[in-house]
Design an enzyme around this catalytic site. Sequence first.
Site, PDB file in Angstrom:
ATOM      1  N   LYS A 121      45.365  -9.423 -30.962  1.00  0.00           N
ATOM      2  CA  LYS A 121      44.932  -8.496 -29.908  1.00  0.00           C
ATOM      3  C   LYS A 121      45.558  -7.107 -30.057  1.00  0.00           C
ATOM      4  O   LYS A 121      44.954  -6.106 -29.677  1.00  0.00           O
ATOM      5  CB  LYS A 121      45.199  -9.061 -28.519  1.00  0.00           C
ATOM      6  CG  LYS A 121      46.631  -9.025 -28.040  1.00  0.00           C
ATOM      7  CD  LYS A 121      46.822  -8.049 -26.895  1.00  0.00           C
ATOM      8  CE  LYS A 121      48.236  -7.957 -26.391  1.00  0.00           C
ATOM      9  NZ  LYS A 121      49.354  -8.445 -27.131  1.00  0.00           N
ATOM     10  N   GLY A 155      49.823 -11.484 -22.755  1.00  0.00           N
ATOM     11  CA  GLY A 155      49.598 -12.732 -22.025  1.00  0.00           C
ATOM     12  C   GLY A 155      50.340 -12.784 -20.697  1.00  0.00           C
ATOM     13  O   GLY A 155      49.818 -13.282 -19.704  1.00  0.00           O
ATOM     14  N   ASN A 156      51.556 -12.201 -20.659  1.00  0.00           N
ATOM     15  CA  ASN A 156      52.375 -12.319 -19.455  1.00  0.00           C
ATOM     16  C   ASN A 156      51.813 -11.540 -18.266  1.00  0.00           C
ATOM     17  O   ASN A 156      52.067 -11.879 -17.123  1.00  0.00           O
ATOM     18  CB  ASN A 156      53.787 -11.817 -19.753  1.00  0.00           C
ATOM     19  CG  ASN A 156      53.755 -10.350 -20.064  1.00  0.00           C
ATOM     20  OD1 ASN A 156      53.214  -9.932 -21.077  1.00  0.00           O
ATOM     21  ND2 ASN A 156      54.284  -9.546 -19.168  1.00  0.00           N
ATOM     22  N   LYS A 183      52.631  -5.537 -33.101  1.00  0.00           N
ATOM     23  CA  LYS A 183      52.560  -4.384 -32.184  1.00  0.00           C
ATOM     24  C   LYS A 183      52.998  -3.114 -32.924  1.00  0.00           C
ATOM     25  O   LYS A 183      52.327  -2.083 -32.868  1.00  0.00           O
ATOM     26  CB  LYS A 183      53.468  -4.602 -30.964  1.00  0.00           C
ATOM     27  CG  LYS A 183      53.074  -5.822 -30.151  1.00  0.00           C
ATOM     28  CD  LYS A 183      53.938  -5.969 -28.906  1.00  0.00           C
ATOM     29  CE  LYS A 183      53.924  -7.396 -28.375  1.00  0.00           C
ATOM     30  NZ  LYS A 183      52.633  -8.063 -28.325  1.00  0.00           N
ATOM     31  N   LYS A 216      47.592 -18.260 -37.573  1.00  0.00           N
ATOM     32  CA  LYS A 216      47.768 -18.053 -36.132  1.00  0.00           C
ATOM     33  C   LYS A 216      47.687 -19.392 -35.390  1.00  0.00           C
ATOM     34  O   LYS A 216      46.646 -20.052 -35.403  1.00  0.00           O
ATOM     35  CB  LYS A 216      46.678 -17.097 -35.645  1.00  0.00           C
ATOM     36  CG  LYS A 216      46.631 -16.914 -34.155  1.00  0.00           C
ATOM     37  CD  LYS A 216      47.779 -16.078 -33.652  1.00  0.00           C
ATOM     38  CE  LYS A 216      47.752 -16.019 -32.123  1.00  0.00           C
ATOM     39  NZ  LYS A 216      48.973 -15.447 -31.561  1.00  0.00           N
TER      40      LYS A 216
HETATM   41  P1  ADP Z   1      52.362 -10.641 -26.065  1.00  0.00           P
HETATM   42  O1  ADP Z   1      51.733 -11.824 -25.437  1.00  0.00           O
HETATM   43  O2  ADP Z   1      52.600  -9.542 -25.093  1.00  0.00           O
HETATM   44  O3  ADP Z   1      51.692 -10.180 -27.333  1.00  0.00           O
HETATM   45  P2  ADP Z   1      54.520 -11.593 -27.805  1.00  0.00           P
HETATM   46  O4  ADP Z   1      55.304 -12.816 -27.458  1.00  0.00           O
HETATM   47  O5  ADP Z   1      53.529 -11.695 -28.905  1.00  0.00           O
HETATM   48  O6  ADP Z   1      53.864 -11.111 -26.435  1.00  0.00           O
HETATM   49  O7  ADP Z   1      55.528 -10.397 -28.163  1.00  0.00           O
HETATM   50  C1  ADP Z   1      56.619 -10.063 -27.304  1.00  0.00           C
HETATM   51  C2  ADP Z   1      57.887 -10.753 -27.755  1.00  0.00           C
HETATM   52  O8  ADP Z   1      58.364 -10.196 -28.990  1.00  0.00           O
HETATM   53  C3  ADP Z   1      59.080 -10.601 -26.862  1.00  0.00           C
HETATM   54  O9  ADP Z   1      59.054 -11.508 -25.781  1.00  0.00           O
HETATM   55  C4  ADP Z   1      60.260 -10.861 -27.812  1.00  0.00           C
HETATM   56  O10 ADP Z   1      60.714 -12.198 -27.683  1.00  0.00           O
HETATM   57  C5  ADP Z   1      59.666 -10.710 -29.216  1.00  0.00           C
HETATM   58  N1  ADP Z   1      60.382  -9.827 -30.120  1.00  0.00           N
HETATM   59  C6  ADP Z   1      60.549 -10.072 -31.440  1.00  0.00           C
HETATM   60  N2  ADP Z   1      61.241  -9.104 -32.060  1.00  0.00           N
HETATM   61  C7  ADP Z   1      61.511  -8.178 -31.091  1.00  0.00           C
HETATM   62  C8  ADP Z   1      62.195  -6.916 -31.115  1.00  0.00           C
HETATM   63  N3  ADP Z   1      62.719  -6.426 -32.235  1.00  0.00           N
HETATM   64  N4  ADP Z   1      62.284  -6.232 -29.948  1.00  0.00           N
HETATM   65  C9  ADP Z   1      61.752  -6.720 -28.816  1.00  0.00           C
HETATM   66  N5  ADP Z   1      61.104  -7.915 -28.731  1.00  0.00           N
HETATM   67  C10 ADP Z   1      60.960  -8.638 -29.860  1.00  0.00           C
HETATM   68 MG    MG Z   2      51.428 -11.418 -29.138  1.00  0.00          MG
END
Ligand code: ADP
Ligand code: MG
Length: 318
Positions: A218, A10-11, A280, A128
């Site tokens: 996604k 998203g970012n 992820k 979700k």
């Molecule tokens: P996207 O929109 O890219 O899917 P998400 O918010 O779903 O982004 O996932 C990224 C976020 O995961 C980061 O901003 C962080 O806050 C969080 N996060 C949770 N656990 C971890 C971890 N172990 N290492 C890094 N980031 C983490």
């Molecule tokens: Mg996400």
Amino acid sequence: MTGILVALGGNALQRAGGLGSWEESRAQMRATVGVLAEIASEGHELVLSHGNGPQVGALLRQNEISTREVPARPMDVLGAETQGQIGYLIQTELTPALARAKVARSVLTVISRTEVDRNDPAFAHPSKPVGRYYPEGEARVLRKQYGWVMEYDGARGGWRRLVPSPRPVRWLEGPAVRQLLEAGLGDRWVPVVSGGGGIPVVRRRDGGYEGVEAVIDKDRGASLVARELGLDTLAIVTDVPGAAVGFGKPGERWLGAVTAAELARHQSRGEFASGSMGPKVESGLEFLRAGGRRFLITDIPSLARAVAGEAGTRVSAT
Ligand code: ADP
Ligand code: MG
């Protein structure tokens, strides 16, 4: 040529704290496409995918506001709309960036449907969060009127609708894009596919497909695409430079080069939060188990160096 799937979070599409205007989206995308063109210019086949959470949220809100004049569209249609708008945005901004990098490729958006199993247990357990936060009174009405499952978010002080997030089973447009790559045309095209994880559809008895009220993660959708296309690398681009152990705690440690077995060990210790980093890691491990060679977690500033093996979390199969 080795193939890379870059899945944009998203970012990469919308700045946190922004209003979500089209101009902002264009500026954000302009800041993203340079590195994508650079990857293509190094001779890699490049396939793109992207998230759509904020964009679906905006369309849900438009539905709410306009419903007396324009009937609300169901969620699968909103998913298709976001694939259209974000694909168009990528085409608009990446095309000139490719030209500047002297890469003779065209950007092609493929509206992508992804089959899910109607018996997926996720349908009985919506998980979700989508759309905006509602105050208590309004949430009560919506639960009653539409049977929505809702969750209270203490930090934001509001209720949010939860929808099912079933596992993607099959990407229906996959064979077409695979044919394109197998024909050696990965040096002529940059396909944008499976936006928002793909439009969730289920198979009907007559052999057709119809959309369902759900969203596909996604990251899981991107993993399915990378497997279906037999790509070498799955790169998940987010707003942190990689995956960390002890994330946000004293002694936090960012992971660099690790094996799938090491990453799985951290996963089993609960290092990766379920709504964000968890999917992820899970999706990347699935890709590696299915024959993928390399899984990257990184952010836009580090993406080129991550592909070069110098930054980000870089996970090898063995
Ligand atoms: P996207 O929109 O890219 O899917 P998400 O918010 O779903 O982004 O996932 C990224 C976020 O995961 C980061 O901003 C962080 O806050 C969080 N996060 C949770 N656990 C971890 C971890 N172990 N290492 C890094 N980031 C983490
Ligand atoms: Mg996400």
